[in-house]
Enzyme design. Structure first.
Site, PDB file in Angstrom:
ATOM      1  NE  ARG A  52      -3.702  -4.296  71.164  1.00  0.00           N
ATOM      2  CZ  ARG A  52      -3.928  -2.986  71.132  1.00  0.00           C
ATOM      3  NH1 ARG A  52      -3.136  -2.166  71.790  1.00  0.00           N
ATOM      4  NH2 ARG A  52      -4.935  -2.492  70.444  1.00  0.00           N
TER       5      ARG A  52
ATOM      6  CE  LYS B 234      -3.823 -12.562  63.544  1.00  0.00           C
ATOM      7  NZ  LYS B 234      -3.353 -11.211  63.222  1.00  0.00           N
TER       8      LYS B 234
ATOM      9  N   PRO C  61      -3.012 -16.250  67.959  1.00  0.00           N
ATOM     10  CG  PRO C  61      -2.031 -16.699  65.884  1.00  0.00           C
ATOM     11  CD  PRO C  61      -3.341 -16.360  66.525  1.00  0.00           C
ATOM     12  CG  LEU C  62      -1.818 -13.529  71.710  1.00  0.00           C
ATOM     13  CD1 LEU C  62      -2.458 -13.477  73.082  1.00  0.00           C
ATOM     14  CD2 LEU C  62      -1.947 -12.191  71.014  1.00  0.00           C
TER      15      LEU C  62
ATOM     16  CB  CYS D  93       4.635 -11.463  61.211  1.00  0.00           C
ATOM     17  SG  CYS D  93       5.961 -11.121  62.392  1.00  0.00           S
TER      18      CYS D  93
ATOM     19  CD  GLN E 196       0.248 -17.086  63.005  1.00  0.00           C
ATOM     20  OE1 GLN E 196       1.088 -16.600  63.754  1.00  0.00           O
ATOM     21  NE2 GLN E 196      -0.888 -16.456  62.698  1.00  0.00           N
TER      22      GLN E 196
ATOM     23  CG  ASN F 125      -7.289  -9.482  65.685  1.00  0.00           C
ATOM     24  OD1 ASN F 125      -6.147  -9.260  65.333  1.00  0.00           O
ATOM     25  ND2 ASN F 125      -7.641  -9.515  66.943  1.00  0.00           N
ATOM     26  N   GLY F 126      -9.243  -6.927  66.309  1.00  0.00           N
ATOM     27  CA  GLY F 126      -8.774  -5.586  66.615  1.00  0.00           C
ATOM     28  C   GLY F 126      -9.608  -4.840  67.633  1.00  0.00           C
TER      29      GLY F 126
END
Length: 662
Positions: A533, A447, A323-324, A408, A377, A509-510
């Site tokens: 990203r 998350k 979720p961006l 966040c 989310q 993630n990453g």
């Protein structure tokens, strides 16, 4: 990162290899080291300088960007980046080429730091600003009745006068008319010539008429009930009462305050309890700790209440689009689904805004039919608002899972106790997870980040608790809040957390930008990978991972992707002036990430790393070079290829300072 020598686009020859391997380490440390000995502009070229890069774009472009399309303030003030962001091109020179006085080593190190964070003071112009003479909605919508406001209406009611002042059409065909058989924006459409009759009537294709297939919209009746606080959250209140009765296990439980009072005292929080139902006598207790029950032992004290039967979430091995915020909108998710994304999730939605019926917040929950596995989310800091919001969404929208944002890092969320701050508020975090899990019929996911501070990891301690609290899946971003993107993601720590979370599935993630990065991530034992990203830089990354190959995508193919995004954007936001400019704004935000991608044919070493910023280089043609520009005016030029010229006094500055310069 090193790049091959590039021939002049007008006389393309075979690609020549770049500098020797001995210079590779130096190039990684100082990407400008090859610019000092750059050859002349014409003929064979190596890596180029910033000045030559933009001279080439201006010389080869059809026309130079006008003053209206520059990133300037309407009042005439230059929106140049602060002094700390200016990159040193040569020793002793600034970006303007002026010599500087010698400074101390400590001062030089401070001056060379790039500006980070968000452009919080960037000029914000709403899309409605560009449509001054707006036609009354009662005339646009054919099914609408007479204008309710009459003479007090602030919109135009003269269609002829509106058409005289309306700007010229942006193109010969309307996406909505071609796709759905009817454009609901009528004469206000910026492509109205494609579907207006000789007398100005809105034409309809009978065999193709269908409604836009987007779900999870906000009903007007529901919005009125939310604004007047007339909805009763029966299951949420029951769950909150159960959680307030029993003691909360944990290292240092926080002081328990009645949920309604805590939410009322917090800034920006909505207290629905006081409006919906009177508080139960047994929920009010001393602020020093949770209430304890006395008397005979009952089944409720011993046997854990069984939640309602939930759907199972089995997404192990699937590719999960993160979720961006801002860029993870519905048109972008459609692009990623087309390239192979399996699981999608809406942008972060604030639970208090949803409970207040804000249209802009509910728009983040919309779902396209192509999103077969879709979740939303939520972000919040208090158990009452999060549990009630979960019950509200459980009644009104169609989702496959609900995710809690505990990662966040932004100050606006963190200072209110949400996002990463929940990792240090164990008691409230537990109440949120258990309360939402009781009222939801779909699985609940979480998350996380590694922690708040860079050297204090917390995720491995929380994962066993989350498994016991009922979380179906956890996604772990291998960075802390304090770290942000200054260092690489810690996949070794993610591997340790996999064992701590077992048998609960854990996604990692990453820093995934190629199929090789994804393969290395899967070797840690994670159930799957979440891509964030990497999808912004190259949305075709999902195809590369599934087909296990590197894709040297051409500039024309990339332009086609952007064209499809604009079509999806016009379908989603509308084809009137407001919809076109909203589509343009989100396109420009996405271009601020796309410019970091380096074409595969220019790389001497594969693959590109996500933390490596490329120096100035010239592509294999003009369009490829234009897409590599980090200048906002060049992104505006690309948007004009797809959406027509920008309005007068158009302003754009990217959300993140590190994404572009003036």
């Amino acid at each position: 990162m090193t790049y091959t020598r590039q021939c002049h686009p007008s006389a393309r020859q075979d690609l020549l290899r770049g500098p020797s391997q001995a210079n590779n380490a130096q190039t990684l440390e100082n990407p400008h080291c090859l610019r000092k000995g750059a050859p002349p502009f014409m003929g064979l070229r190596y890596l180029t300088t910033k000045e030559q890069f933009h001279e080439f774009l201006e010389a080869k472009g059809q026309e130079k960007p006008s003053q209206d399309s520059e990133a300037v303030d309407p009042a005439g003030n230059d929106l140049a980046e602060p002094e700390a962001k200016r990159i040193r091109l040569e020793d002793g020179q600034t970006e303007d080429g002026q010599a500087e006085e010698a400074a101390e080593p400590g001062e030089q190190l401070q001056a060379q730091k790039r500006a980070r964070g968000q452009n919080k003071c960037r000029p914000h112009v709403k899309p409605t600003h560009y449509d001054k003479n707006k036609l009354c909605p009662s005339l646009v919508q054919e099914s609408a009745a007479k204008c309710f406001y009459g003479d007090r209406c602030r919109f135009l009611h003269d269609v002829g006068h509106y058409l005289e002042t309306k700007p010229a059409d942006l193109g010969p065909s309307c996406v909505l008319f071609e796709t759905f058989g009817r454009c609901p924006y009528g004469v206000t459409c910026r492509f109205a010539g494609a579907h207006l009759g000789p007398e100005g009537q809105n034409l309809v294709r009978e065999g193709l008429v269908q409604a836009p297939p987007v779900r999870n919209g906000l009903d007007k009746a529901l919005q009125q009930q939310l604004r007047k606080r007339k909805i009763h959250f029966k299951h949420a209140e029951q769950a909150l009462r159960q959680l307030s009765r029993g003691p909360l296990p944990g290292p240092t439980p926080e002081a328990t305050v009645p949920e309604g009072r805590e939410a009322e005292g917090a800034p920006g929080q909505d207290n629905c309890d006081s409006q919906l139902a009177p508080q139960e006598p047994d929920t009010v207790g001393p602020p020093s700790g949770p209430l304890r029950t006395f008397g005979p032992l009952t089944d409720e004290d011993v046997v854990r209440l069984r939640p309602r039967e939930k759907r199972r979430l089995d997404i192990s091995g699937k590719l999960y689009l993160a979720p961006l915020t801002t860029c993870g909108n519905l048109p972008f998710r459609r692009i990623c689904k087309r390239f192979g994304a399996d699981v999608t999730c809406g942008e972060m939605a604030v639970c208090t805004n949803l409970l207040q019926g804000q249209t802009s917040e509910w728009a983040l929950l919309k779902r396209h039919p192509c999103e077969d596995i879709f979740g939303v989310q939520l972000e919040g800091a208090f158990p009452d608002t999060m549990t009630k919001c979960a019950e509200l969404l459980n009644r009104t929208i169609e989702v496959d899972f609900v995710d809690i944002n505990v990662g966040c890092p932004i100050d606006l969320v963190f200072k209110k106790g949400g996002g990463c701050a929940l990792m240090n508020r164990l008691a409230k975090f537990q109440q949120i997870v258990r309360g939402m899990n009781q009222v939801l019929d779909v699985p609940l996911t979480v998350k996380l980040r590694t922690g708040v501070q860079e050297r204090v990891n917390l995720a491995h301690r929380l994962l066993p608790d989350l498994r016991d609290w009922g979380a179906a899946l956890v996604t772990l971003h291998g960075r802390s809040r304090e770290q942000r993107y200054t260092k690489l993601a810690d996949w070794q720590y993610i591997e340790q957390c996999v064992a701590a979370a077992s048998p609960m599935p854990l996604f990692g993630n990453g820093d995934i930008l190629s199929y090789e990065d994804a393969n290395r991530a899967l070797q840690t034992g994670v159930a799957g990978v979440m891509i964030a990203r990497g999808a912004l830089l190259k949305p075709w990354l999902f195809t590369e991972i599934k087909e296990q190959r590197h894709w040297d995508i051409s500039s024309s193919e990339r332009l086609d992707i952007l064209r499809d995004f604009t079509h999806y954007g016009l379908e989603h936001w509308g084809s009137d002036t407001q919809g076109v400019e909203k589509t343009r704004r989100f396109l420009l935000e996405w271009l601020s990430f796309l410019c970091r991608y380096v074409p595969l044919g220019l790389l001497e070493r594969l693959p590109q790393r996500i933390n490596e910023r490329p120096p100035y280089y010239l592509g294999r043609n003009y369009l490829e070079t234009l897409m590599a520009s980090q200048k906002a005016a060049d992104w505006i030029r690309i948007s004009e290829m797809l959406l027509g010229p920008v309005p007068p006094n158009f302003v754009f500055l990217p959300k993140h300072k590190a994404n572009a310069y003036k």
